[in-house]
Design a protein around this motif. Structure first.
Motif, PDB file in Angstrom:
ATOM      1  N   SER A  17       9.852   8.322  -8.736  1.00 55.41           N
ATOM      2  CA  SER A  17       9.291   9.155  -9.788  1.00 55.41           C
ATOM      3  C   SER A  17       9.100   8.405 -11.097  1.00 55.41           C
ATOM      4  N   VAL A  18       9.366   7.098 -11.093  1.00 59.91           N
ATOM      5  CA  VAL A  18       9.246   6.387 -12.356  1.00 59.91           C
ATOM      6  C   VAL A  18       7.814   5.869 -12.486  1.00 59.91           C
ATOM      7  N   TRP A  19       7.132   6.343 -13.499  1.00 61.37           N
ATOM      8  CA  TRP A  19       5.746   5.932 -13.714  1.00 61.37           C
ATOM      9  C   TRP A  19       5.701   4.850 -14.766  1.00 61.37           C
ATOM     10  N   ARG A  20       4.988   3.813 -14.483  1.00 61.94           N
ATOM     11  CA  ARG A  20       4.784   2.790 -15.491  1.00 61.94           C
ATOM     12  C   ARG A  20       3.358   2.332 -15.296  1.00 61.94           C
ATOM     13  N   LYS A  21       2.531   2.608 -16.286  1.00 64.71           N
ATOM     14  CA  LYS A  21       1.127   2.246 -16.134  1.00 64.71           C
ATOM     15  C   LYS A  21       0.975   0.773 -16.469  1.00 64.71           C
ATOM     16  N   MET A  22       1.180  -0.060 -15.480  1.00 67.54           N
ATOM     17  CA  MET A  22       1.078  -1.496 -15.723  1.00 67.54           C
ATOM     18  C   MET A  22       0.233  -2.136 -14.624  1.00 67.54           C
ATOM     19  N   LYS A  23      -0.617  -3.039 -15.021  1.00 65.65           N
ATOM     20  CA  LYS A  23      -1.522  -3.675 -14.059  1.00 65.65           C
ATOM     21  C   LYS A  23      -1.297  -5.188 -14.090  1.00 65.65           C
ATOM     22  N   LEU A  24      -0.963  -5.679 -12.932  1.00 68.00           N
ATOM     23  CA  LEU A  24      -0.582  -7.081 -12.815  1.00 68.00           C
ATOM     24  C   LEU A  24      -1.482  -7.733 -11.764  1.00 68.00           C
ATOM     25  N   ALA A  25      -2.041  -8.884 -12.081  1.00 73.66           N
ATOM     26  CA  ALA A  25      -2.844  -9.589 -11.081  1.00 73.66           C
ATOM     27  C   ALA A  25      -2.167 -10.915 -10.788  1.00 73.66           C
ATOM     28  N   ILE A  26      -2.006 -11.222  -9.508  1.00 72.92           N
ATOM     29  CA  ILE A  26      -1.389 -12.501  -9.137  1.00 72.92           C
ATOM     30  C   ILE A  26      -2.434 -13.347  -8.435  1.00 72.92           C
ATOM     31  N   THR A  27      -2.623 -14.519  -8.984  1.00 74.74           N
ATOM     32  CA  THR A  27      -3.673 -15.368  -8.448  1.00 74.74           C
ATOM     33  C   THR A  27      -3.132 -16.801  -8.301  1.00 74.74           C
ATOM     34  N   GLY A  28      -3.979 -17.716  -7.943  1.00 73.88           N
ATOM     35  CA  GLY A  28      -3.521 -19.107  -7.784  1.00 73.88           C
ATOM     36  C   GLY A  28      -4.175 -19.740  -6.560  1.00 73.88           C
ATOM     37  N   LYS A  29      -3.966 -21.031  -6.437  1.00 71.10           N
ATOM     38  CA  LYS A  29      -4.543 -21.807  -5.334  1.00 71.10           C
ATOM     39  C   LYS A  29      -4.029 -21.294  -3.985  1.00 71.10           C
ATOM     40  N   GLY A  30      -4.748 -21.576  -2.937  1.00 70.60           N
ATOM     41  CA  GLY A  30      -4.335 -21.161  -1.589  1.00 70.60           C
ATOM     42  C   GLY A  30      -2.936 -21.659  -1.251  1.00 70.60           C
ATOM     43  N   GLY A  31      -2.127 -20.786  -0.688  1.00 70.67           N
ATOM     44  CA  GLY A  31      -0.828 -21.189  -0.150  1.00 70.67           C
ATOM     45  C   GLY A  31       0.299 -21.362  -1.157  1.00 70.67           C
ATOM     46  N   VAL A  32       0.059 -21.064  -2.422  1.00 64.21           N
ATOM     47  CA  VAL A  32       1.111 -21.310  -3.430  1.00 64.21           C
ATOM     48  C   VAL A  32       2.214 -20.249  -3.431  1.00 64.21           C
ATOM     49  N   GLY A  33       1.953 -19.113  -2.761  1.00 63.93           N
ATOM     50  CA  GLY A  33       2.995 -18.080  -2.689  1.00 63.93           C
ATOM     51  C   GLY A  33       2.611 -16.756  -3.358  1.00 63.93           C
ATOM     52  N   LYS A  34       1.307 -16.556  -3.607  1.00 66.94           N
ATOM     53  CA  LYS A  34       0.840 -15.321  -4.264  1.00 66.94           C
ATOM     54  C   LYS A  34       1.298 -14.081  -3.513  1.00 66.94           C
ATOM     55  N   THR A  35       1.092 -14.104  -2.195  1.00 71.91           N
ATOM     56  CA  THR A  35       1.386 -12.909  -1.394  1.00 71.91           C
ATOM     57  C   THR A  35       2.892 -12.664  -1.331  1.00 71.91           C
ATOM     58  N   PHE A  36       3.650 -13.728  -1.196  1.00 72.55           N
ATOM     59  CA  PHE A  36       5.116 -13.579  -1.192  1.00 72.55           C
ATOM     60  C   PHE A  36       5.570 -12.917  -2.489  1.00 72.55           C
ATOM     61  N   ILE A  37       5.048 -13.411  -3.605  1.00 66.90           N
ATOM     62  CA  ILE A  37       5.487 -12.884  -4.906  1.00 66.90           C
ATOM     63  C   ILE A  37       4.995 -11.441  -5.086  1.00 66.90           C
ATOM     64  N   ALA A  38       3.713 -11.200  -4.779  1.00 65.87           N
ATOM     65  CA  ALA A  38       3.146  -9.851  -4.990  1.00 65.87           C
ATOM     66  C   ALA A  38       3.884  -8.814  -4.137  1.00 65.87           C
ATOM     67  N   GLY A  39       4.073  -9.127  -2.861  1.00 66.07           N
ATOM     68  CA  GLY A  39       4.698  -8.164  -1.945  1.00 66.07           C
ATOM     69  C   GLY A  39       6.160  -7.935  -2.296  1.00 66.07           C
ATOM     70  N   THR A  40       6.855  -9.002  -2.658  1.00 66.75           N
ATOM     71  CA  THR A  40       8.282  -8.866  -2.967  1.00 66.75           C
ATOM     72  C   THR A  40       8.477  -8.095  -4.270  1.00 66.75           C
ATOM     73  N   LEU A  41       7.629  -8.392  -5.242  1.00 62.53           N
ATOM     74  CA  LEU A  41       7.697  -7.634  -6.504  1.00 62.53           C
ATOM     75  C   LEU A  41       7.477  -6.146  -6.251  1.00 62.53           C
ATOM     76  N   ALA A  42       6.474  -5.853  -5.418  1.00 57.37           N
ATOM     77  CA  ALA A  42       6.163  -4.441  -5.125  1.00 57.37           C
ATOM     78  C   ALA A  42       7.368  -3.756  -4.490  1.00 57.37           C
ATOM     79  N   ARG A  43       7.988  -4.421  -3.537  1.00 54.23           N
ATOM     80  CA  ARG A  43       9.160  -3.833  -2.867  1.00 54.23           C
ATOM     81  C   ARG A  43      10.316  -3.640  -3.844  1.00 54.23           C
ATOM     82  N   LEU A  44      10.549  -4.642  -4.697  1.00 54.50           N
ATOM     83  CA  LEU A  44      11.673  -4.547  -5.639  1.00 54.50           C
ATOM     84  C   LEU A  44      11.443  -3.421  -6.642  1.00 54.50           C
TER      85      LEU A  44
END
Ligand SMILES: Nc1ncnc2c1ncn2[C@@H]1O[C@H](COP(=O)(O)OP(=O)(O)OP(=O)(O)O)[C@@H](O)[C@H]1O
Ligand SMILES: [Mg+2]
Length: 282
Positions: A17-44
């Protein structure tokens, strides 16, 4: 049109129920770990009851694994960019061929409800994918659809939105980019990743997006950390977080398990957790 499926019942509905209107974009070169960081942040964030929407805007759509979806669920996902039927339905102007005319601002408000899927801990996932235009900058129906959708997600959604992007950020467009609160560029300790970061910074700034910081991922030694500090300083890119190289993260990928499920207390997950706290204080 693929049917919507909701693999995880939301057991902690009242807690998310905690709303925080925040928009974050994670980008970077192929294979640097964007998906790991984005997915883990979302879960946390979801674990802390934030309403989170993770958007896979990378052509290698694999954010679902990092979020903890099961393989059989992932197999059913069709990236929106590849859903021709949907794109045609939303962009066609009856009686006119799409090469002649199509809707530049199609209806997208219901897309999240139709295609968003709930993962473990309640984080929502929308798999957009991307469309290549070969650098021509053309605006085809699929582009119009994805751009309008991105704009909607960044401007009108009220939750914490995390975009897992590729290094090309053209889809953001000028009007949309300014709604990204922070663009994070993930880097590894090597020149190519830092050069890419610098190029993305330039693109972002051309689009009017100036809140920009780096995340140094896969750092094993003091020398690597120093290298990153010196290089980022040259390009005037602030460093928001450092994530160590962590064998357990790489192993989780090999066995297709979300890193946060495989090794929740590992050093890299702890580092992403600290990053989450910093982001919440922005
Ligand atoms: N801190 C880390 N320690 C060890 N391995 C890592 C770390 N972060 C990511 N990896 C591994 O690096 C590989 C690439 O990570 P990931 O898929 O997140 O990168 P990406 O930038 O999203 O890649 P792509 O550009 O292909 O989408 C994966 O095998 C992942 O498990
Ligand atoms: Mg990725």
């Amino acid at each position: 049109m693929p049917t919507k499926f909701k693999p995880y019942a939301l057991k902690n509905q009242e807690k998310l129920s905690v709303w925080r209107k925040m928009k974050l974009a994670i980008t970077g070169k192929g294979g640097v770990g964007k998906t790991f960081i984005a997915g883990t942040l979302a879960r946390l964030l979801a674990k802390e009851s934030y309403k989170v929407l993770a958007v896979d805007a990378d052509p290698n759509t694999n954010l679902a694994y990092t979020l903890g979806f099961k393989e059989e669920e992932i197999e059913k996902i069709v990236p929106l960019a590849l859903n021709r039927e949907l794109i045609t339905e939303r962009t066609e102007i009856p009686g006119l061929h799409p090469e002649v005319a199509f809707r530049l601002f199609p209806k997208v408000e219901d897309i999240f409800d139709l295609f968003g899927i709930r993962g473990p801990d309640g984080a929502m996932l929308l798999v957009m994918g991307t469309v290549r235009d070969g650098g021509s900058g053309c605006l085809c129906p699929a582009h119009a659809f994805l751009r309008t959708l991105l704009h909607h997600l960044l401007v009108e959604r009220d939750e914490f939105v995390i975009l897992d992007m590729e290094a090309g950020i053209e889809h953001l467009g000028r009007g949309t980019a300014k709604n990204v609160d922070v663009m994070l560029v993930a880097i590894e300790p090597n020149f190519k990743a830092i050069e890419t970061a610098q190029r993305i910074k330039k693109l972002a700034s051309d689009l009017g997006l100036h809140r920009f910081a780096a995340l140094a991922n896969k750092i094993s030694t003091e020398e690597e950390k120093k290298f990153v500090d010196v290089e980022l300083e040259k390009y005037n890119i602030p460093l928001l977080g450092v994530i160590p190289f962590d064998k357990q993260i790489a192993y989780a990928d090999m066995i297709k398990v979300a890193p946060i499920d495989y090794a929740p207390l590992s050093p890299a997950i702890e580092a992403v957790n600290r990053l989450k706290d910093k982001i919440l204080h922005i």
